[in-house]
Design an enzyme around this catalytic site. Structure first.
Site, mmCIF file in Angstrom:
data_model
loop_
_atom_site.group_PDB
_atom_site.id
_atom_site.type_symbol
_atom_site.label_atom_id
_atom_site.label_comp_id
_atom_site.label_asym_id
_atom_site.label_seq_id
_atom_site.Cartn_x
_atom_site.Cartn_y
_atom_site.Cartn_z
ATOM 1 N N ASP A 102 9.467 -84.537 -7.564
ATOM 2 C CA ASP A 102 8.155 -84.216 -6.993
ATOM 3 C C ASP A 102 7.951 -84.690 -5.553
ATOM 4 O O ASP A 102 6.839 -85.070 -5.164
ATOM 5 C CB ASP A 102 7.048 -84.761 -7.912
ATOM 6 C CG ASP A 102 6.862 -83.850 -9.124
ATOM 7 O OD1 ASP A 102 7.018 -82.627 -8.962
ATOM 8 O OD2 ASP A 102 6.587 -84.359 -10.220
ATOM 9 N N ASP A 162 7.193 -75.755 -11.821
ATOM 10 C CA ASP A 162 6.379 -76.495 -10.846
ATOM 11 C C ASP A 162 7.147 -76.789 -9.558
ATOM 12 O O ASP A 162 6.560 -76.937 -8.485
ATOM 13 C CB ASP A 162 5.920 -77.851 -11.421
ATOM 14 C CG ASP A 162 5.540 -77.822 -12.889
ATOM 15 O OD1 ASP A 162 6.084 -76.995 -13.629
ATOM 16 O OD2 ASP A 162 4.717 -78.647 -13.302
HETATM 17 N N1 GLY Z 1 3.611 -80.753 -12.094
HETATM 18 C C1 GLY Z 1 2.992 -81.257 -13.256
HETATM 19 C C2 GLY Z 1 1.689 -80.624 -13.560
HETATM 20 O O1 GLY Z 1 1.346 -79.593 -12.991
HETATM 21 O O2 GLY Z 1 0.990 -81.148 -14.411
#
Ligand code: GLY
Length: 389
Positions: A102, A162
């Site tokens: 992330d 994501d």
């Molecule tokens: N990237 C994790 C979420 O959207 O909860």
């Protein structure tokens, strides 16, 4: 053919202004409490507690501060956001909770924004270090950025949709350093995602496992969605915005085609007020919570893609975005700061179902990315915005 919602009201330009004033005033009220700390990923009974800068979501609060700075020009926001940049440089230099993918969610709205808006060398340095960290997670066998866990471990040999929002950091890193290695990995990961994450009906898998020995596709599975074969609303939303951003950085027609397909599926599963339930399996009723953050993320994706398509299609996307934002501003945004220190209510981080593997957290609460993307979408309607992504 993209679905339209004729007759649904749209957020007008003056309502955009009103919503931005309300949002920036809320950010201003929050500054004293969150100057030297971060905001938790989600609120608790409507109020964000403070936390250390060690969650994947900590970049959104500085992103809101930067958007407030852009809207108001008030140096108090610039000052506060640059304090956050110090914390982000410390985090990456000391390798604090960065063994995951992330890096874009963390470093684009905080440090890339700082560099673009103020020329901050610390922001630039931190964001390049974050891009360097992200590419360590690239798995040549299968060609993807491994989301979580120990690198190469079979039970963690997967990527998640994501990540399409983490990849723009790599495009940016190539732009500023002149080193193509970041872009190369960005394109290879995106190609893998395009191949396996979208099902034949245009819904998406949240996560996708690859075979660590051969690199062959193995299977899709959910983590935060209702079931392995359902479409988690936010995963679909990351798909919409992620494909628009992919197209921004590389005009591969396959990205545009994928954008249209995932958007069409998302629109086909919306309830009356255009704000989805947390999983697109659900379309009506009171018993399941919404995920308002998905609506803001999709609005950003629609407004981004509207820049690249023919005028008629662009108009359809802008209308849809304004309709979604009207619903969010009227019925989901926080009006009374005594009831919440967030911006948008009714987000869902992780809801436990009988079939998924997630830890329940932040159900029917404000969520930090929901607040950030709501402000980003409003900013996009307010002016020709230079992206942090
Ligand atoms: N990237 C994790 C979420 O959207 O909860």
């Amino acid at each position: 053919m993209i679905k339209a919602f004729p007759g649904k009201p749209e957020l007008t330009d003056s309502e955009v202004e009103e919503a931005l004033v309300r949002a920036t005033e809320q950010v201003r009220r929050n500054l004293p409490k969150f100057t030297y700390v971060s905001q938790n990923h989600s609120s608790v009974n409507g109020f964000y507690p403070p936390c250390d800068n060690n969650q994947w979501t900590c970049g959104f609060w500085p992103g809101e501060i930067w958007l407030s700075y852009e809207y108001t020009g008030d140096d108090i926001f610039r000052y506060a956001a640059l304090i956050q940049v110090e914390s982000f440089l410390h985090r990456i230099e000391n390798h604090i909770e960065v063994d995951h993918h992330d890096m874009g969610f963390l470093y684009s709205p905080s440090c890339v924004a700082a560099y673009k808006l103020t020329g901050s060398e610390k922001g630039k340095k931190a964001a390049i270090l974050a891009a360097d960290q992200l590419i360590t997670r690239f798995q040549p066998k299968g060609e993807f950025l491994q989301a979580w866990g120990k690198l190469g471990a079979k039970e963690n040999y997967r990527y998640i949709i994501d990540c399409l929002l983490n990849v723009p950091l790599l495009h940016w890193a190539s732009e500023v350093t002149g080193d193509e290695k970041y872009r190369d990995i960005a394109l290879r990961h995106t190609a893998t995602c395009l191949k396996y994450s979208i099902r034949p009906d245009n819904s998406t898998y949240h996560t996708f496992f690859m075979n660590p020995e051969t690199g062959a596709p193995d299977h899709g599975a959910t983590c935060q969605g209702y079931r392995d074969d359902s479409a988690w609303a936010r995963g679909q939303a990351w798909g919409v915005y992620g494909m628009a951003l992919s197209y921004r950085y590389n005009r591969n027609p396959a990205y545009l085609d994928a954008f249209r397909r995932v958007t069409e599926f998302y629109l086909s599963r919306l309830p009356e007020d255009l704000v989805p339930y947390w999983d697109l399996t659900f379309m009506s009723g009171e018993e399941e919570p919404r995920d308002s953050s998905s609506a803001s993320i999709v609005a950003c994706g629609l407004l981004e893609m509207a820049k690249y398509v023919e005028p008629q299609e662009a108009e359809t996307y802008r209308t849809l975005a304004r309709q979604m934002l009207k619903s969010l501003a009227d019925c989901y945004s926080v009006k009374d700061p005594k009831t919440s220190n967030g911006l948008v209510l009714h987000g869902t981080y992780s809801k436990k179902s009988p079939y998924n593997t997630c830890t329940p957290e932040g159900v029917d609460e404000c969520v930090s990315w929901g607040d950030y993307f709501y402000m980003e979408a409003l900013t996009r309607l307010h002016k020709d915005w230079d992206l942090y992504w």
